[in-house]
Design a protein around this motif. Sequence first.
Motif, mmCIF file in Angstrom:
data_model
loop_
_atom_site.group_PDB
_atom_site.id
_atom_site.type_symbol
_atom_site.label_atom_id
_atom_site.label_comp_id
_atom_site.label_asym_id
_atom_site.label_seq_id
_atom_site.Cartn_x
_atom_site.Cartn_y
_atom_site.Cartn_z
ATOM 1 N N VAL A 1 3.928 -23.694 -12.034
ATOM 2 C CA VAL A 1 4.396 -25.064 -11.836
ATOM 3 C C VAL A 1 4.413 -25.785 -13.180
ATOM 4 O O VAL A 1 3.453 -25.688 -13.952
ATOM 5 C CB VAL A 1 3.479 -25.820 -10.849
ATOM 6 C CG1 VAL A 1 3.936 -27.266 -10.685
ATOM 7 C CG2 VAL A 1 3.450 -25.107 -9.504
ATOM 8 N N GLN B 1 -7.154 -16.991 -16.057
ATOM 9 C CA GLN B 1 -7.024 -18.420 -15.788
ATOM 10 C C GLN B 1 -7.830 -18.746 -14.536
ATOM 11 O O GLN B 1 -7.642 -18.113 -13.484
ATOM 12 C CB GLN B 1 -5.554 -18.819 -15.580
ATOM 13 C CG GLN B 1 -4.707 -18.790 -16.833
ATOM 14 C CD GLN B 1 -5.018 -19.922 -17.781
ATOM 15 O OE1 GLN B 1 -5.448 -20.994 -17.361
ATOM 16 N NE2 GLN B 1 -4.800 -19.691 -19.067
ATOM 17 N N ASP B 2 -8.723 -19.734 -14.647
ATOM 18 C CA ASP B 2 -9.479 -20.211 -13.479
ATOM 19 C C ASP B 2 -10.125 -19.067 -12.714
ATOM 20 O O ASP B 2 -10.004 -18.955 -11.489
ATOM 21 C CB ASP B 2 -8.563 -21.016 -12.542
ATOM 22 C CG ASP B 2 -7.986 -22.250 -13.229
ATOM 23 O OD1 ASP B 2 -8.679 -22.823 -14.088
ATOM 24 O OD2 ASP B 2 -6.847 -22.626 -12.916
ATOM 25 N N GLU C 1 0.899 -24.756 -14.904
ATOM 26 C CA GLU C 1 -0.297 -24.362 -14.181
ATOM 27 C C GLU C 1 0.108 -23.323 -13.141
ATOM 28 O O GLU C 1 1.272 -23.289 -12.712
ATOM 29 C CB GLU C 1 -0.938 -25.541 -13.443
ATOM 30 C CG GLU C 1 -1.694 -26.501 -14.327
ATOM 31 C CD GLU C 1 -2.357 -27.599 -13.504
ATOM 32 O OE1 GLU C 1 -3.098 -28.407 -14.106
ATOM 33 O OE2 GLU C 1 -2.131 -27.650 -12.271
ATOM 34 N N ILE C 2 -0.839 -22.482 -12.752
ATOM 35 C CA ILE C 2 -0.623 -21.601 -11.607
ATOM 36 C C ILE C 2 -1.295 -22.249 -10.414
ATOM 37 O O ILE C 2 -2.517 -22.410 -10.372
ATOM 38 C CB ILE C 2 -1.193 -20.200 -11.862
ATOM 39 C CG1 ILE C 2 -0.474 -19.545 -13.045
ATOM 40 C CG2 ILE C 2 -1.037 -19.323 -10.612
ATOM 41 C CD1 ILE C 2 -1.054 -18.199 -13.451
ATOM 42 N N ARG C 3 -0.487 -22.657 -9.454
ATOM 43 C CA ARG C 3 -0.986 -23.296 -8.245
ATOM 44 C C ARG C 3 -0.646 -22.402 -7.057
ATOM 45 O O ARG C 3 0.525 -22.193 -6.741
ATOM 46 C CB ARG C 3 -0.357 -24.676 -8.053
ATOM 47 C CG ARG C 3 -0.721 -25.665 -9.146
ATOM 48 C CD ARG C 3 -0.041 -27.001 -8.929
ATOM 49 N NE ARG C 3 -0.314 -27.942 -10.017
ATOM 50 C CZ ARG C 3 0.310 -29.112 -10.182
ATOM 51 N NH1 ARG C 3 1.244 -29.478 -9.304
ATOM 52 N NH2 ARG C 3 0.006 -29.891 -11.200
ATOM 53 N N GLY C 4 -1.697 -21.894 -6.425
ATOM 54 C CA GLY C 4 -1.456 -20.935 -5.356
ATOM 55 C C GLY C 4 -0.801 -19.697 -5.925
ATOM 56 O O GLY C 4 -1.330 -19.057 -6.832
ATOM 57 N N ASP C 5 0.386 -19.378 -5.455
ATOM 58 C CA ASP C 5 1.116 -18.204 -5.930
ATOM 59 C C ASP C 5 2.390 -18.614 -6.666
ATOM 60 O O ASP C 5 3.398 -17.905 -6.611
ATOM 61 C CB ASP C 5 1.472 -17.285 -4.754
ATOM 62 C CG ASP C 5 0.251 -16.600 -4.172
ATOM 63 O OD1 ASP C 5 -0.757 -16.470 -4.895
ATOM 64 O OD2 ASP C 5 0.297 -16.205 -2.989
ATOM 65 N N TRP D 1 10.084 -22.825 -10.900
ATOM 66 C CA TRP D 1 9.694 -23.964 -11.730
ATOM 67 C C TRP D 1 10.909 -24.632 -12.366
ATOM 68 O O TRP D 1 10.876 -25.840 -12.666
ATOM 69 C CB TRP D 1 8.704 -23.526 -12.810
ATOM 70 C CG TRP D 1 9.232 -22.481 -13.761
ATOM 71 C CD1 TRP D 1 9.091 -21.129 -13.648
ATOM 72 C CD2 TRP D 1 9.987 -22.698 -14.967
ATOM 73 N NE1 TRP D 1 9.722 -20.489 -14.697
ATOM 74 C CE2 TRP D 1 10.259 -21.424 -15.510
ATOM 75 C CE3 TRP D 1 10.439 -23.834 -15.625
ATOM 76 C CZ2 TRP D 1 10.973 -21.266 -16.704
ATOM 77 C CZ3 TRP D 1 11.160 -23.687 -16.805
ATOM 78 C CH2 TRP D 1 11.420 -22.408 -17.328
ATOM 79 N N ILE E 1 3.833 -28.762 -15.559
ATOM 80 C CA ILE E 1 2.982 -29.947 -15.551
ATOM 81 C C ILE E 1 3.263 -30.884 -16.713
ATOM 82 O O ILE E 1 2.929 -32.067 -16.665
ATOM 83 C CB ILE E 1 1.489 -29.568 -15.560
ATOM 84 C CG1 ILE E 1 1.156 -28.716 -16.798
ATOM 85 C CG2 ILE E 1 1.108 -28.836 -14.275
ATOM 86 C CD1 ILE E 1 -0.339 -28.526 -17.005
#
Length: 276
Positions: free
Chosen positions: A266, A166-167, A259-263, A208, A268
Amino acid sequence: MRIATAIIVMLMATPALAQSEPPQAVERAYVTARSVSPTPLGIDRERAAWLMERAESPAVAETDEQWRAHWAASADRDITTRGMVVLSGDLAQGCIDIRLGGCTSPSGGYVTMGEHQLFWQIQEGSTPEDGVGAGFVLLADSGAHLNPVAWDFDGVFYEPPVVFRQDDSLYVAVAGRSAGTGGFNVDRLFRWMPDAPEPLVQIDNETWRDTLDQHLPPGVSVWKGVAFNYPSLSADTALWRDQDGNCCPTGGRAVIGFEIRGDALVVIDVQADAHP
């Protein structure tokens, strides 16, 4: 010491937690255990459980000593595990000896992403504290041998790991379930950086739930574990209405998008097929 997921929801700051200052010896044991654990977020949850327990305990000193001893043993075990040298052929010969008594290994192998490999072993056995349980071990290939880089034993069932991208980042997910009718998630999710000194960094895939109700239709909620599809960063779940029994949800189903935001994982989006 298996800590139920539900404990997290209860651990809001309360006046009771300020009854006495936590002793430095226990705090030091916690800090040491966290520093060597491959799943430090689990150690953080344990600390929250300790603070709740000591706020309610009539024998605070005894409670403190139990947690100090627990974290000291946890740190010793993790330090020993980090120093293990394992050959790839050892995975088929029996359990890598970390925690479980009477251990057997129903499966093991490796996952790949490009030129990178990560070896794994699923384990089943028991501990004096929790009874029957299961665990997993992830191992990095150093060239001459394998080294354990992540492990956990909070569940009673684990699936083989899944690797996904991812990303422009690699991730490794190990799905697991806790004991009891709730079948709560004890999944572990890591960012995989094969060439880093610490190749696996734990991603928070539990908090989450704190925001999930904001995304659900009125009158329904999620009471049990969900079925993750990590490569698509989604999860499927039944929905419960207030009047439902624990066994029998009648509120329809939902697909949760992440989504994976930072560590952290989350929420969405939630696509709910909610029954009126």
